[in-house]
Design a protein around this motif. Structure first.
Motif, PDB file in Angstrom:
ATOM      1  N   ARG A 188       0.837  -1.210   0.000  1.00 37.56           N
ATOM      2  CA  ARG A 188       0.000   0.000   0.000  1.00 37.56           C
ATOM      3  C   ARG A 188       0.872   1.261   0.000  1.00 37.56           C
ATOM      4  N   GLN A 189       1.943   1.229   0.737  1.00 45.63           N
ATOM      5  CA  GLN A 189       2.877   2.362   0.773  1.00 45.63           C
ATOM      6  C   GLN A 189       3.531   2.559  -0.598  1.00 45.63           C
ATOM      7  N   ALA A 190       3.916   1.464  -1.228  1.00 48.98           N
ATOM      8  CA  ALA A 190       4.538   1.537  -2.552  1.00 48.98           C
ATOM      9  C   ALA A 190       3.558   2.093  -3.583  1.00 48.98           C
ATOM     10  N   ILE A 191       2.312   1.649  -3.527  1.00 45.74           N
ATOM     11  CA  ILE A 191       1.303   2.124  -4.467  1.00 45.74           C
ATOM     12  C   ILE A 191       1.157   3.639  -4.353  1.00 45.74           C
ATOM     13  N   GLU A 192       1.097   4.129  -3.131  1.00 47.13           N
ATOM     14  CA  GLU A 192       0.964   5.571  -2.902  1.00 47.13           C
ATOM     15  C   GLU A 192       2.194   6.328  -3.403  1.00 47.13           C
ATOM     16  N   ALA A 193       3.375   5.838  -3.064  1.00 45.19           N
ATOM     17  CA  ALA A 193       4.615   6.515  -3.459  1.00 45.19           C
ATOM     18  C   ALA A 193       4.801   6.515  -4.972  1.00 45.19           C
ATOM     19  N   LEU A 194       4.546   5.385  -5.597  1.00 50.92           N
ATOM     20  CA  LEU A 194       4.696   5.298  -7.052  1.00 50.92           C
ATOM     21  C   LEU A 194       3.729   6.244  -7.748  1.00 50.92           C
ATOM     22  N   GLY A 195       2.514   6.341  -7.226  1.00 54.92           N
ATOM     23  CA  GLY A 195       1.544   7.280  -7.785  1.00 54.92           C
ATOM     24  C   GLY A 195       2.002   8.717  -7.630  1.00 54.92           C
ATOM     25  N   ALA A 196       2.584   9.038  -6.484  1.00 54.16           N
ATOM     26  CA  ALA A 196       3.064  10.397  -6.228  1.00 54.16           C
ATOM     27  C   ALA A 196       4.172  10.786  -7.201  1.00 54.16           C
ATOM     28  N   PHE A 197       4.963   9.813  -7.636  1.00 52.85           N
ATOM     29  CA  PHE A 197       6.048  10.076  -8.576  1.00 52.85           C
ATOM     30  C   PHE A 197       5.618   9.916 -10.033  1.00 52.85           C
ATOM     31  N   GLY A 198       4.344   9.586 -10.253  1.00 57.59           N
ATOM     32  CA  GLY A 198       3.840   9.448 -11.615  1.00 57.59           C
ATOM     33  C   GLY A 198       4.307   8.191 -12.323  1.00 57.59           C
ATOM     34  N   LEU A 199       4.723   7.196 -11.566  1.00 60.49           N
ATOM     35  CA  LEU A 199       5.211   5.945 -12.154  1.00 60.49           C
ATOM     36  C   LEU A 199       4.037   4.978 -12.308  1.00 60.49           C
ATOM     37  N   VAL A 200       3.165   5.314 -13.249  1.00 57.43           N
ATOM     38  CA  VAL A 200       1.894   4.609 -13.395  1.00 57.43           C
ATOM     39  C   VAL A 200       2.059   3.109 -13.653  1.00 57.43           C
ATOM     40  N   PRO A 201       2.909   2.683 -14.576  1.00 64.30           N
ATOM     41  CA  PRO A 201       3.030   1.234 -14.789  1.00 64.30           C
ATOM     42  C   PRO A 201       3.457   0.478 -13.527  1.00 64.30           C
ATOM     43  N   ASP A 202       4.400   1.023 -12.798  1.00 68.07           N
ATOM     44  CA  ASP A 202       4.844   0.378 -11.563  1.00 68.07           C
ATOM     45  C   ASP A 202       3.748   0.411 -10.502  1.00 68.07           C
ATOM     46  N   GLN A 203       3.024   1.513 -10.448  1.00 61.30           N
ATOM     47  CA  GLN A 203       1.937   1.626  -9.482  1.00 61.30           C
ATOM     48  C   GLN A 203       0.862   0.581  -9.745  1.00 61.30           C
ATOM     49  N   VAL A 204       0.477   0.443 -10.986  1.00 62.34           N
ATOM     50  CA  VAL A 204      -0.603  -0.497 -11.305  1.00 62.34           C
ATOM     51  C   VAL A 204      -0.151  -1.940 -11.131  1.00 62.34           C
ATOM     52  N   ARG A 205       1.103  -2.231 -11.404  1.00 62.76           N
ATOM     53  CA  ARG A 205       1.612  -3.588 -11.159  1.00 62.76           C
ATOM     54  C   ARG A 205       1.609  -3.887  -9.662  1.00 62.76           C
ATOM     55  N   SER A 206       1.890  -2.880  -8.854  1.00 64.91           N
ATOM     56  CA  SER A 206       1.839  -3.060  -7.404  1.00 64.91           C
ATOM     57  C   SER A 206       0.400  -3.252  -6.933  1.00 64.91           C
ATOM     58  N   GLN A 207      -0.533  -2.547  -7.549  1.00 66.34           N
ATOM     59  CA  GLN A 207      -1.949  -2.758  -7.230  1.00 66.34           C
ATOM     60  C   GLN A 207      -2.351  -4.193  -7.534  1.00 66.34           C
ATOM     61  N   GLN A 208      -1.894  -4.691  -8.671  1.00 63.02           N
ATOM     62  CA  GLN A 208      -2.222  -6.063  -9.043  1.00 63.02           C
ATOM     63  C   GLN A 208      -1.586  -7.048  -8.068  1.00 63.02           C
ATOM     64  N   ALA A 209      -0.364  -6.787  -7.654  1.00 61.36           N
ATOM     65  CA  ALA A 209       0.306  -7.668  -6.697  1.00 61.36           C
ATOM     66  C   ALA A 209      -0.449  -7.698  -5.374  1.00 61.36           C
ATOM     67  N   LEU A 210      -0.892  -6.543  -4.910  1.00 63.01           N
ATOM     68  CA  LEU A 210      -1.663  -6.487  -3.673  1.00 63.01           C
ATOM     69  C   LEU A 210      -2.986  -7.221  -3.834  1.00 63.01           C
ATOM     70  N   ALA A 211      -3.648  -7.034  -4.965  1.00 57.15           N
ATOM     71  CA  ALA A 211      -4.912  -7.728  -5.212  1.00 57.15           C
ATOM     72  C   ALA A 211      -4.705  -9.240  -5.197  1.00 57.15           C
ATOM     73  N   ALA A 212      -3.637  -9.713  -5.821  1.00 56.99           N
ATOM     74  CA  ALA A 212      -3.353 -11.152  -5.836  1.00 56.99           C
ATOM     75  C   ALA A 212      -3.103 -11.665  -4.427  1.00 56.99           C
ATOM     76  N   TRP A 213      -2.376 -10.897  -3.644  1.00 58.40           N
ATOM     77  CA  TRP A 213      -2.109 -11.308  -2.268  1.00 58.40           C
ATOM     78  C   TRP A 213      -3.403 -11.363  -1.467  1.00 58.40           C
ATOM     79  N   LEU A 214      -4.257 -10.367  -1.637  1.00 52.56           N
ATOM     80  CA  LEU A 214      -5.538 -10.362  -0.923  1.00 52.56           C
ATOM     81  C   LEU A 214      -6.377 -11.584  -1.298  1.00 52.56           C
TER      82      LEU A 214
END
Length: 75
Positions: free
Chosen positions: A7-33
């Motif tokens: 969750r921290q990574a998703i927020e930080a990546l979004g703040a830096f505009g790193l959309v592909p990395d942010q969305v991959r992290s969202q997917q990773a979190l979703a898979a873990w959930l």
């Protein structure tokens, strides 16, 4: 438990505009959930990732996401 870090990574990546990395992290979190039996909680992350992948034209990642989406429980 990787949830707080993801969750921290998703927020930080979004703040830096790193959309592909942010969305991959969202997917990773979703898979873990989903793996934790928390598929309903993953639904919003999957939906957001789907929109972003479509916008980016990331068809390979969208295909991976669709496999995960089949495991998500929506209420």
């Amino acid at each position: 438990d990787p949830e707080p870090e993801l969750r921290q990574a998703i927020e930080a990546l979004g703040a830096f505009g790193l959309v592909p990395d942010q969305v991959r992290s969202q997917q990773a979190l979703a898979a873990w959930l989903v793996d934790q039996g928390r598929g309903a909680e993953a639904a919003g992350l999957v939906a957001a990732a789907r929109v972003t992948y479509e916008r980016l034209g990331a068809t390979a990642w969208l295909g991976e996401l669709e496999e995960l989406a089949g495991e998500v429980v929506t209420v």
